[in-house]
Scaffold this motif. Structure first.
Motif, PDB file in Angstrom:
ATOM      1  N   ALA A 149      43.082  37.487  31.890  1.00 12.24           N
ATOM      2  CA  ALA A 149      41.730  37.428  32.440  1.00 12.24           C
ATOM      3  C   ALA A 149      40.926  38.626  31.950  1.00 12.24           C
ATOM      4  CB  ALA A 149      41.778  37.424  33.966  1.00 12.24           C
ATOM      5  N   GLU A 150      39.647  38.420  31.781  1.00 11.15           N
ATOM      6  CA  GLU A 150      38.771  39.518  31.375  1.00 11.15           C
ATOM      7  C   GLU A 150      38.698  40.539  32.496  1.00 11.15           C
ATOM      8  OE1 GLU A 150      34.143  40.394  30.158  1.00 11.15           O
ATOM      9  OE2 GLU A 150      34.860  38.341  30.107  1.00 11.15           O
ATOM     10  N   MET A 151      38.739  41.811  32.116  1.00  5.66           N
ATOM     11  CA  MET A 151      38.643  42.910  33.082  1.00  5.66           C
ATOM     12  C   MET A 151      37.396  43.720  32.787  1.00  5.66           C
ATOM     13  SD  MET A 151      41.663  43.061  34.983  1.00  5.66           S
ATOM     14  CE  MET A 151      41.672  44.731  35.552  1.00  5.66           C
ATOM     15  N   ARG A 152      36.782  44.200  33.841  1.00  7.45           N
ATOM     16  CA  ARG A 152      35.679  45.167  33.754  1.00  7.45           C
ATOM     17  C   ARG A 152      36.001  46.264  34.744  1.00  7.45           C
ATOM     18  NH1 ARG A 152      30.632  41.259  32.883  1.00  7.45           N
ATOM     19  NH2 ARG A 152      31.278  40.588  30.809  1.00  7.45           N
ATOM     20  N   GLY A 153      36.472  47.386  34.221  1.00  4.67           N
ATOM     21  CA  GLY A 153      36.912  48.460  35.101  1.00  4.67           C
ATOM     22  C   GLY A 153      38.116  47.997  35.896  1.00  4.67           C
ATOM     23  N   GLU A 154      38.020  48.083  37.223  1.00  5.61           N
ATOM     24  CA  GLU A 154      39.126  47.666  38.083  1.00  5.61           C
ATOM     25  C   GLU A 154      38.864  46.310  38.737  1.00  5.61           C
ATOM     26  OE1 GLU A 154      40.527  50.773  40.631  1.00  5.61           O
ATOM     27  OE2 GLU A 154      41.177  51.955  38.931  1.00  5.61           O
ATOM     28  N   GLU A 155      38.051  45.490  38.086  1.00  7.03           N
ATOM     29  CA  GLU A 155      37.787  44.129  38.542  1.00  7.03           C
ATOM     30  C   GLU A 155      38.192  43.154  37.447  1.00  7.03           C
ATOM     31  OE1 GLU A 155      33.764  44.854  41.152  1.00  7.03           O
ATOM     32  OE2 GLU A 155      33.590  44.654  38.981  1.00  7.03           O
ATOM     33  N   PHE A 156      38.650  41.975  37.849  1.00  6.66           N
ATOM     34  CA  PHE A 156      38.893  40.920  36.874  1.00  6.66           C
ATOM     35  C   PHE A 156      37.972  39.759  37.189  1.00  6.66           C
ATOM     36  CE2 PHE A 156      42.167  40.713  40.102  1.00  6.66           C
ATOM     37  CZ  PHE A 156      42.211  39.387  40.473  1.00  6.66           C
ATOM     38  N   ILE A 157      37.749  38.915  36.188  1.00  2.00           N
ATOM     39  CA  ILE A 157      36.669  37.941  36.254  1.00  2.00           C
ATOM     40  C   ILE A 157      37.195  36.530  36.043  1.00  2.00           C
ATOM     41  CG2 ILE A 157      34.475  37.230  35.192  1.00  2.00           C
ATOM     42  CD1 ILE A 157      34.367  40.223  34.162  1.00  2.00           C
ATOM     43  N   CYS A 158      36.704  35.596  36.862  1.00  2.00           N
ATOM     44  CA  CYS A 158      36.904  34.174  36.612  1.00  2.00           C
ATOM     45  C   CYS A 158      35.785  33.768  35.652  1.00  2.00           C
ATOM     46  CB  CYS A 158      36.829  33.365  37.904  1.00  2.00           C
ATOM     47  SG  CYS A 158      36.889  31.581  37.603  1.00  2.00           S
ATOM     48  N   GLU A 159      36.160  33.493  34.424  1.00  2.00           N
ATOM     49  CA  GLU A 159      35.150  33.185  33.409  1.00  2.00           C
ATOM     50  C   GLU A 159      34.472  31.843  33.636  1.00  2.00           C
ATOM     51  OE1 GLU A 159      36.285  34.200  29.361  1.00  2.00           O
ATOM     52  OE2 GLU A 159      37.839  35.505  30.197  1.00  2.00           O
ATOM     53  N   ASN A 160      35.088  30.945  34.414  1.00  2.00           N
ATOM     54  CA  ASN A 160      34.447  29.668  34.706  1.00  2.00           C
ATOM     55  C   ASN A 160      33.212  29.843  35.577  1.00  2.00           C
ATOM     56  OD1 ASN A 160      37.235  28.723  33.919  1.00  2.00           O
ATOM     57  ND2 ASN A 160      36.213  26.764  34.276  1.00  2.00           N
ATOM     58  N   HIS A 161      33.297  30.739  36.550  1.00  2.00           N
ATOM     59  CA  HIS A 161      32.232  30.862  37.542  1.00  2.00           C
ATOM     60  C   HIS A 161      31.533  32.211  37.537  1.00  2.00           C
ATOM     61  CE1 HIS A 161      35.523  28.306  39.347  1.00  2.00           C
ATOM     62  NE2 HIS A 161      34.571  27.455  39.057  1.00  2.00           N
TER      63      HIS A 161
END
Length: 139
Positions: free
Chosen positions: A64-76
């Motif tokens: 999953a894509e990460m931005r700092g200490e968050e990960f992202i659901c790329e669908n939504h």
């Protein structure tokens, strides 16, 4: 406590994406996917399903894509805090991912959750004959 099963070495859990593995629910024998997420505070495990549409996987097999200490659901475009599973942005804002209990000992991540058994690293092995639509609309 369930018998511990090694999931991965700490070195195998990346800091810039997620680590995907397969579990089996002890009550139903249903296989589920989970992800390990690593940040400065430790390693956390979550079921690999977005809370907006729970059939959508966050890690689709390549991290999953990460931005700092968050990960992202790329669908939504939903953002999840890696240490709490809390969605702080997106269509499921305010929801939490389902946690999977793990422990780190001797540079190894162990599954300690009584609800699951470790099956293997990587995704659920799919059925090549499964032609069901994966869209949000059932035909």
């Amino acid at each position: 406590m369930a018998s511990r099963r090694a999931v991965a070495s700490i070195e195998d859990v990346p800091t810039e994406t997620t680590y995907l593995f397969t579990l089996r629910e002890t009550d139903t024998d249903e296989e589920r996917e989970a992800i390990l997420v690593r940040n400065d505070a430790g390693i956390y495990a979550w079921l690999n399903y977005c809370q907006h549409y729970t059939h959508i996987r966050i890690d689709k097999g390549s991290g999953a894509e990460m931005r700092g200490e968050e990960f992202i659901c790329e669908n939504h475009g939903a953002y999840f805090e890696s240490d709490t599973g809390f969605c702080n942005f997106g269509p499921c804002e305010g929801a939490y991912l389902n946690e999977v209990d793990v422990a780190v000992e001797d540079d190894t991540v162990y599954l300690t959750d009584d609800d699951y058994e470790f099956v293997r690293a990587g995704p659920i092995e799919s059925d090549a004959t499964d032609l069901e639509s994966k869209s949000n609309y059932k035909f």
